[in-house]
Scaffold this motif. Sequence first.
Motif, PDB file in Angstrom:
ATOM      1  N   ASN A  21      -6.472   1.203  -4.238  1.00  0.00           N
ATOM      2  CA  ASN A  21      -6.217  -0.180  -4.601  1.00  0.00           C
ATOM      3  C   ASN A  21      -5.074  -0.740  -3.765  1.00  0.00           C
ATOM      4  O   ASN A  21      -4.191  -0.014  -3.315  1.00  0.00           O
ATOM      5  CB  ASN A  21      -5.869  -0.281  -6.082  1.00  0.00           C
ATOM      6  N   ALA A  22      -5.069  -2.065  -3.610  1.00  0.00           N
ATOM      7  CA  ALA A  22      -4.084  -2.695  -2.728  1.00  0.00           C
ATOM      8  C   ALA A  22      -2.661  -2.392  -3.161  1.00  0.00           C
ATOM      9  O   ALA A  22      -1.780  -2.171  -2.332  1.00  0.00           O
ATOM     10  CB  ALA A  22      -4.321  -4.204  -2.699  1.00  0.00           C
ATOM     11  N   ASP A  23      -2.406  -2.362  -4.473  1.00  0.00           N
ATOM     12  CA  ASP A  23      -1.038  -2.149  -4.944  1.00  0.00           C
ATOM     13  C   ASP A  23      -0.617  -0.679  -4.851  1.00  0.00           C
ATOM     14  O   ASP A  23       0.536  -0.355  -5.120  1.00  0.00           O
ATOM     15  CB  ASP A  23      -0.875  -2.656  -6.378  1.00  0.00           C
ATOM     16  N   GLU A  24      -1.557   0.193  -4.495  1.00  0.00           N
ATOM     17  CA  GLU A  24      -1.224   1.615  -4.360  1.00  0.00           C
ATOM     18  C   GLU A  24      -1.030   2.031  -2.900  1.00  0.00           C
ATOM     19  O   GLU A  24      -0.552   3.115  -2.623  1.00  0.00           O
ATOM     20  CB  GLU A  24      -2.337   2.482  -4.976  1.00  0.00           C
ATOM     21  N   ARG A  25      -1.433   1.167  -1.982  1.00  0.00           N
ATOM     22  CA  ARG A  25      -1.324   1.526  -0.578  1.00  0.00           C
ATOM     23  C   ARG A  25       0.140   1.526  -0.137  1.00  0.00           C
ATOM     24  O   ARG A  25       0.924   0.690  -0.582  1.00  0.00           O
ATOM     25  CB  ARG A  25      -2.125   0.543   0.290  1.00  0.00           C
ATOM     26  N   PRO A  26       0.511   2.440   0.786  1.00  0.00           N
ATOM     27  CA  PRO A  26       1.884   2.441   1.287  1.00  0.00           C
ATOM     28  C   PRO A  26       2.222   1.113   1.955  1.00  0.00           C
ATOM     29  O   PRO A  26       1.391   0.549   2.673  1.00  0.00           O
ATOM     30  CB  PRO A  26       1.875   3.581   2.313  1.00  0.00           C
ATOM     31  N   ASN A  27       3.401   0.613   1.723  1.00  0.00           N
ATOM     32  CA  ASN A  27       3.826  -0.657   2.294  1.00  0.00           C
ATOM     33  C   ASN A  27       4.755  -0.379   3.467  1.00  0.00           C
ATOM     34  O   ASN A  27       5.968  -0.540   3.388  1.00  0.00           O
ATOM     35  CB  ASN A  27       4.525  -1.503   1.225  1.00  0.00           C
ATOM     36  N   THR A  28       4.177   0.066   4.575  1.00  0.00           N
ATOM     37  CA  THR A  28       4.959   0.405   5.756  1.00  0.00           C
ATOM     38  C   THR A  28       4.317  -0.221   6.980  1.00  0.00           C
ATOM     39  O   THR A  28       3.150  -0.612   6.977  1.00  0.00           O
ATOM     40  CB  THR A  28       5.028   1.924   5.983  1.00  0.00           C
ATOM     41  N   LEU A  29       5.090  -0.303   8.076  1.00  0.00           N
ATOM     42  CA  LEU A  29       4.570  -0.813   9.338  1.00  0.00           C
ATOM     43  C   LEU A  29       3.447   0.083   9.850  1.00  0.00           C
ATOM     44  O   LEU A  29       2.491  -0.401  10.459  1.00  0.00           O
ATOM     45  CB  LEU A  29       5.700  -0.901  10.368  1.00  0.00           C
ATOM     46  N   VAL A  30       3.549   1.388   9.596  1.00  0.00           N
ATOM     47  CA  VAL A  30       2.506   2.316  10.032  1.00  0.00           C
ATOM     48  C   VAL A  30       1.191   1.992   9.335  1.00  0.00           C
ATOM     49  O   VAL A  30       0.127   1.943   9.960  1.00  0.00           O
ATOM     50  CB  VAL A  30       2.916   3.781   9.751  1.00  0.00           C
ATOM     51  N   GLN A  31       1.256   1.750   8.016  1.00  0.00           N
ATOM     52  CA  GLN A  31       0.054   1.407   7.260  1.00  0.00           C
ATOM     53  C   GLN A  31      -0.535   0.083   7.739  1.00  0.00           C
ATOM     54  O   GLN A  31      -1.745  -0.019   7.992  1.00  0.00           O
ATOM     55  CB  GLN A  31       0.388   1.306   5.768  1.00  0.00           C
ATOM     56  N   SER A  32       0.289  -0.929   7.872  1.00  0.00           N
ATOM     57  CA  SER A  32      -0.220  -2.252   8.245  1.00  0.00           C
ATOM     58  C   SER A  32      -0.775  -2.256   9.664  1.00  0.00           C
ATOM     59  O   SER A  32      -1.757  -2.947   9.951  1.00  0.00           O
ATOM     60  CB  SER A  32       0.882  -3.312   8.105  1.00  0.00           C
ATOM     61  N   SER A  33      -0.172  -1.475  10.561  1.00  0.00           N
ATOM     62  CA  SER A  33      -0.684  -1.426  11.933  1.00  0.00           C
ATOM     63  C   SER A  33      -2.043  -0.745  11.991  1.00  0.00           C
ATOM     64  O   SER A  33      -2.907  -1.126  12.779  1.00  0.00           O
ATOM     65  CB  SER A  33       0.307  -0.715  12.859  1.00  0.00           C
ATOM     66  N   ALA A  34      -2.246   0.254  11.117  1.00  0.00           N
ATOM     67  CA  ALA A  34      -3.560   0.908  11.043  1.00  0.00           C
ATOM     68  C   ALA A  34      -4.610  -0.062  10.523  1.00  0.00           C
ATOM     69  O   ALA A  34      -5.724  -0.155  11.051  1.00  0.00           O
ATOM     70  CB  ALA A  34      -3.480   2.143  10.159  1.00  0.00           C
ATOM     71  N   GLU A  35      -4.266  -0.804   9.484  1.00  0.00           N
ATOM     72  CA  GLU A  35      -5.205  -1.762   8.905  1.00  0.00           C
ATOM     73  C   GLU A  35      -5.524  -2.878   9.897  1.00  0.00           C
ATOM     74  O   GLU A  35      -6.680  -3.302  10.031  1.00  0.00           O
ATOM     75  CB  GLU A  35      -4.639  -2.324   7.609  1.00  0.00           C
ATOM     76  N   ASN A  36      -4.498  -3.344  10.591  1.00  0.00           N
ATOM     77  CA  ASN A  36      -4.707  -4.408  11.566  1.00  0.00           C
ATOM     78  C   ASN A  36      -5.571  -3.929  12.728  1.00  0.00           C
ATOM     79  O   ASN A  36      -6.415  -4.671  13.243  1.00  0.00           O
ATOM     80  CB  ASN A  36      -3.362  -4.922  12.080  1.00  0.00           C
ATOM     81  N   MET A  37      -5.368  -2.676  13.127  1.00  0.00           N
ATOM     82  CA  MET A  37      -6.163  -2.106  14.216  1.00  0.00           C
ATOM     83  C   MET A  37      -7.651  -2.151  13.898  1.00  0.00           C
ATOM     84  O   MET A  37      -8.496  -2.404  14.765  1.00  0.00           O
ATOM     85  CB  MET A  37      -5.724  -0.652  14.471  1.00  0.00           C
ATOM     86  N   MET A  38      -7.987  -1.938  12.631  1.00  0.00           N
ATOM     87  CA  MET A  38      -9.395  -1.892  12.233  1.00  0.00           C
ATOM     88  C   MET A  38     -10.050  -3.268  12.194  1.00  0.00           C
ATOM     89  O   MET A  38     -11.243  -3.381  11.916  1.00  0.00           O
ATOM     90  CB  MET A  38      -9.532  -1.192  10.883  1.00  0.00           C
ATOM     91  N   THR A  39      -9.294  -4.327  12.488  1.00  0.00           N
ATOM     92  CA  THR A  39      -9.901  -5.656  12.596  1.00  0.00           C
ATOM     93  C   THR A  39     -10.479  -5.894  13.989  1.00  0.00           C
ATOM     94  O   THR A  39     -11.193  -6.885  14.190  1.00  0.00           O
ATOM     95  CB  THR A  39      -8.869  -6.759  12.289  1.00  0.00           C
ATOM     96  N   PHE A  40     -10.176  -5.023  14.939  1.00  0.00           N
ATOM     97  CA  PHE A  40     -10.664  -5.221  16.302  1.00  0.00           C
ATOM     98  C   PHE A  40     -12.188  -5.063  16.329  1.00  0.00           C
ATOM     99  O   PHE A  40     -12.752  -4.168  15.680  1.00  0.00           O
ATOM    100  CB  PHE A  40     -10.018  -4.226  17.267  1.00  0.00           C
ATOM    101  N   LEU A  61       3.426   7.651   4.149  1.00  0.00           N
ATOM    102  CA  LEU A  61       3.709   6.474   4.969  1.00  0.00           C
ATOM    103  C   LEU A  61       2.444   5.687   5.279  1.00  0.00           C
ATOM    104  O   LEU A  61       2.503   4.471   5.499  1.00  0.00           O
ATOM    105  CB  LEU A  61       4.379   6.880   6.282  1.00  0.00           C
ATOM    106  N   ALA A  62       1.323   6.372   5.339  1.00  0.00           N
ATOM    107  CA  ALA A  62       0.062   5.684   5.640  1.00  0.00           C
ATOM    108  C   ALA A  62      -1.101   6.482   5.085  1.00  0.00           C
ATOM    109  O   ALA A  62      -1.105   7.719   5.136  1.00  0.00           O
ATOM    110  CB  ALA A  62      -0.102   5.488   7.145  1.00  0.00           C
ATOM    111  N   ASP A  63      -2.067   5.759   4.549  1.00  0.00           N
ATOM    112  CA  ASP A  63      -3.277   6.386   3.995  1.00  0.00           C
ATOM    113  C   ASP A  63      -4.434   5.419   4.187  1.00  0.00           C
ATOM    114  O   ASP A  63      -4.503   4.373   3.548  1.00  0.00           O
ATOM    115  CB  ASP A  63      -3.070   6.711   2.515  1.00  0.00           C
ATOM    116  N   TYR A  64      -5.322   5.774   5.097  1.00  0.00           N
ATOM    117  CA  TYR A  64      -6.525   4.975   5.324  1.00  0.00           C
ATOM    118  C   TYR A  64      -7.702   5.944   5.286  1.00  0.00           C
ATOM    119  O   TYR A  64      -7.928   6.707   6.217  1.00  0.00           O
ATOM    120  CB  TYR A  64      -6.431   4.271   6.677  1.00  0.00           C
ATOM    121  N   ASN A  65      -8.430   5.980   4.191  1.00  0.00           N
ATOM    122  CA  ASN A  65      -9.561   6.914   4.022  1.00  0.00           C
ATOM    123  C   ASN A  65      -9.151   8.363   4.308  1.00  0.00           C
ATOM    124  O   ASN A  65      -9.843   9.091   5.013  1.00  0.00           O
ATOM    125  CB  ASN A  65     -10.727   6.531   4.947  1.00  0.00           C
TER     126      ASN A  65
END
Length: 492
Positions: A21-40, A61-65
């Motif tokens: 869930n969105a409120d459980e995801r790590p709130n770090t630059l590493v996490q957001s950069s991974a998520e942003n990368m997947m918009t390419f 620090l980051a968890d994406y699947n």
Amino acid sequence: MKYLTILSWLFIFPSVLIAQNADERPNTLVQSSAENMMTFSKLKYSAFSFFVKDLKTGEVLADYNKNMSLPSASTMKLVTTASAFQLLGSGYRFETKIMYSGEIDSTGTLNGDLYIIGGGDPTLGSKYFTKYGEERDFLYEWADSVKAKGIKKINGHVIADGSLYKYQGMPSGWVWGDMGNYYGAGPAGLTIFDNMCIYHFKTGASEGDSTELTCITPHIPGIQVVNNVTSANSSKDNAYVYGAPWSYEWFVEGSIPKQKDDFEVKASIPDPELVMGLEFDYALEQSGIDVAYKVFTMRELNKHIPFEKPELKEIHVHKSPYLSTIINVTNQQSINLFAEHILCQISVERSGYGSTYNGALICMNYWSNKIGAADLNMTDGSGLSRSNSVSARFLVEMLGYMYKSGNGDRLETSMALAGKRGTMASMCKGTVASGRVYGKSGTMTRVKSYAGYVHTKSGRRLGYAMIMNNYTCSNYQMRNYFEGLMKNMANY
């Protein structure tokens, strides 16, 4: 760059929120950069597993699947080598024995056979452990040990015994397009010259001209090669070799640079056991020891009826470099053959025989009892098989376990280092990640991965793993995307 709205994220990339869930995801630059990368756009239909954890505090620090299990190519070597540190020990050494049957008479004649008993050593004559031109020195050392035993003549055969690995040929899942090439050389109880031979070509003057295969080194008697290679306006080796273990009908396709008198194409040896026997037989002859009869291999002797070895007496034991040294080469240079031998040797020490399949089962069982391994599917030791899959979670938890064990520093030392050495030497140069991000890389068609340790700028020690499958950009672009993640991890 345009940023997507939350509604757009939910509509286009709902999978991002499935695992967490969105409120459980790590709130770090590493996490957001991974998520942003997947918009390419080139990653829109890709599968991505990414996990980063502080190994001291346990902070994610980051968890994406993180639990998604994917083919990871050569990053699988980390599982093999970590398992070997734990199960075999860093000081483990492979042993090859020179032995004989029969008796030595008063004239120095051995009325019996000389045996090479393979112990799975992958470093014999290896270019990674010998200088150019010295690849055969170990064979002459063996011949000297035979002479020191008082043997001047052998009234028998040289018998090469590579039966320790049960003649499995290739690990399950290796494809036809890989196994004839040098990087697709399979493990064998007796291995020589990295189980690699060289095809020597003379090329034509113009693009499209035919080529001449002038010779193959080392000599492989009986091999027949269909040469369909052409000359090209290119400096690259675009030739591919096709053939199977113990087969002597091979063919080679593709193109190589024009106007070359001796262009080398690397291929795998179809029968390393036989080549070892022939090379040792020649070394004995050059050392003045005559061998009366032809070389035999244990595979040949067991073809029709089981061959029972007579009582053997020892002449010499050849020991490999320490396992930690072999693992350093395996991980930094990504040597498939070494990884397969290490996995087979785990099977040897636990079950008495070498087997990729059995070694993989042993490793999966070991990690299942330590950190859980439902997301690890291991079918070889090198990662060349697409039947392998692993999650970022498993790799990071394994790295964390090793970090707390006595072998964590050894595993880190064996890895490539961004901007400095190994397969990551050209990455992140001149950035904060250079010299801070250790890792094992993995690359095959539409697969890119890295896993390892990070020493951050603020003094943190991280474990990370990133695996991407089925992207539509180039491998070079995919590497650039991952470099961005590495820089953010190092800067944390």
